[in-house]
Design an enzyme around this catalytic site. Sequence first.
Site, PDB file in Angstrom:
ATOM      1  N   TYR A 120       0.809  -1.224   0.000  1.00 27.56           N
ATOM      2  CA  TYR A 120       0.000   0.000   0.000  1.00 27.56           C
ATOM      3  C   TYR A 120       0.840   1.271   0.000  1.00 27.56           C
ATOM      4  CZ  TYR A 120      -5.054  -0.541   0.390  1.00 27.56           C
ATOM      5  OH  TYR A 120      -6.377  -0.708   0.122  1.00 27.56           O
ATOM      6  N   LYS A 167       2.263 -14.391   4.699  1.00 25.73           N
ATOM      7  CA  LYS A 167       2.547 -15.349   3.621  1.00 25.73           C
ATOM      8  C   LYS A 167       4.067 -15.505   3.554  1.00 25.73           C
ATOM      9  CE  LYS A 167       1.114 -17.838   0.114  1.00 25.73           C
ATOM     10  NZ  LYS A 167       0.428 -19.120   0.320  1.00 25.73           N
ATOM     11  N   ASP A 199      -3.684 -17.363   2.877  1.00 26.84           N
ATOM     12  CA  ASP A 199      -4.627 -18.103   2.024  1.00 26.84           C
ATOM     13  C   ASP A 199      -5.398 -19.127   2.861  1.00 26.84           C
ATOM     14  OD1 ASP A 199      -2.177 -19.365   2.377  1.00 26.84           O
ATOM     15  OD2 ASP A 199      -2.054 -20.196   0.360  1.00 26.84           O
ATOM     16  N   ASP A 223      -6.985  -5.364   4.426  1.00 30.37           N
ATOM     17  CA  ASP A 223      -8.059  -4.769   3.630  1.00 30.37           C
ATOM     18  C   ASP A 223      -8.943  -5.859   3.032  1.00 30.37           C
ATOM     19  OD1 ASP A 223      -9.361  -2.523   2.513  1.00 30.37           O
ATOM     20  OD2 ASP A 223      -8.390  -2.895   0.589  1.00 30.37           O
ATOM     21  N   ASP A 227     -12.885  -7.345   4.355  1.00 28.06           N
ATOM     22  CA  ASP A 227     -14.043  -7.355   3.449  1.00 28.06           C
ATOM     23  C   ASP A 227     -14.628  -8.765   3.345  1.00 28.06           C
ATOM     24  OD1 ASP A 227     -13.347  -4.665   2.904  1.00 28.06           O
ATOM     25  OD2 ASP A 227     -14.064  -4.855   0.833  1.00 28.06           O
TER      26      ASP A 227
END
Length: 326
Positions: A120, A167, A199, A223, A227
């Site tokens: 980001y 990850k 994941d 983020d 969601d």
Amino acid sequence: MTHDIAVIPGDGIGKEVTPAAVEVLEALEIDFEFHEAEAGDAVQAETGEALPEETYDLAASADATLFGAAGDTAADVILPLREAVDSFVNVRPATAYPGVDAVRPETDLVFLRENTEGVYAGHEDRLSDDVSTLTRVVTESASRRLAEFACDFVADRDADGFTVVHKANVMRETDGRFRDAIADVADEHGVETDEVLMDAFATRVCLDPDQFDVVVCPNLAGDVLSDLAAGLVGGLGLLPSANIGPERALFEPVHGTAPDIAGEGVANPAATILSAAMLVEYLGYDEAGMAIREAVETTLEEGPRTPDLGGDASTEDVTAAIVDRL
Ligand code: GGG
């Protein structure tokens, strides 16, 4: 004591849900002075600037900021606004409420999202007609600062510990540093942690959200995964957030501008009103925060409800019901 609150509705349904949250704040017996400012696609079209200097300065000097939503100009609005309050963590609770048709009604999670770096941070380049690149930054200092916050947060929440999502099996250097720095700080504080690959987390949280409580994530993962959790609890209209800095903070719903319903007056104001509850708690008014939460919860359970939750009420109807129940 008067609290200066910057109010930045932004675009789309931000212009509908932000005034709803201000209406709720005005119904409290707290001395607020509201200062409204513009940001986003519309002001960029008018002036060429998505985030006018006076808006940035207002957020950087107010006691707290209430922000609505950003659309195409999100990178030019949300990121600098988070920087204006020096926010290093985005706190995103994802809670299922009685009366709301949720895929996983047992969900009660809080994401602590790193808020300053990762992919980001905006280090992107177009090298040629064929190749674009992105430099991902992860620092020991930002990871440790997030971990210090997470340790305090679990103590306040009376949680057993927290889960670190990463990850690091693929991004060994960046996510490896993130994971190791956080584990190190948690160790120093005697806070228990476990770790889950992001994941695998996405699958596990859908199948059994109850196994998670406080979840610490890199910026983009926070983020996306919050969601995803919104999908488990009944939609994006329900997720508030707080961008916390050392001296000030910015509160915003997790959702964006929702162009499909913007202007129709039917946006769900719950996420922004719950963000306002986080704002008053941040300022030290825990009882007022609780009163807002209870009024929202009763309204979600008993109605009226906006169309995203199966009802036919307007933003104004729902806001009026919440104010009545305060
Ligand atoms: N209310 C926040 C908002 O406008 N969300 C849309 C969005 O693009 N969010 C990206 C982010 O939170 O980093």
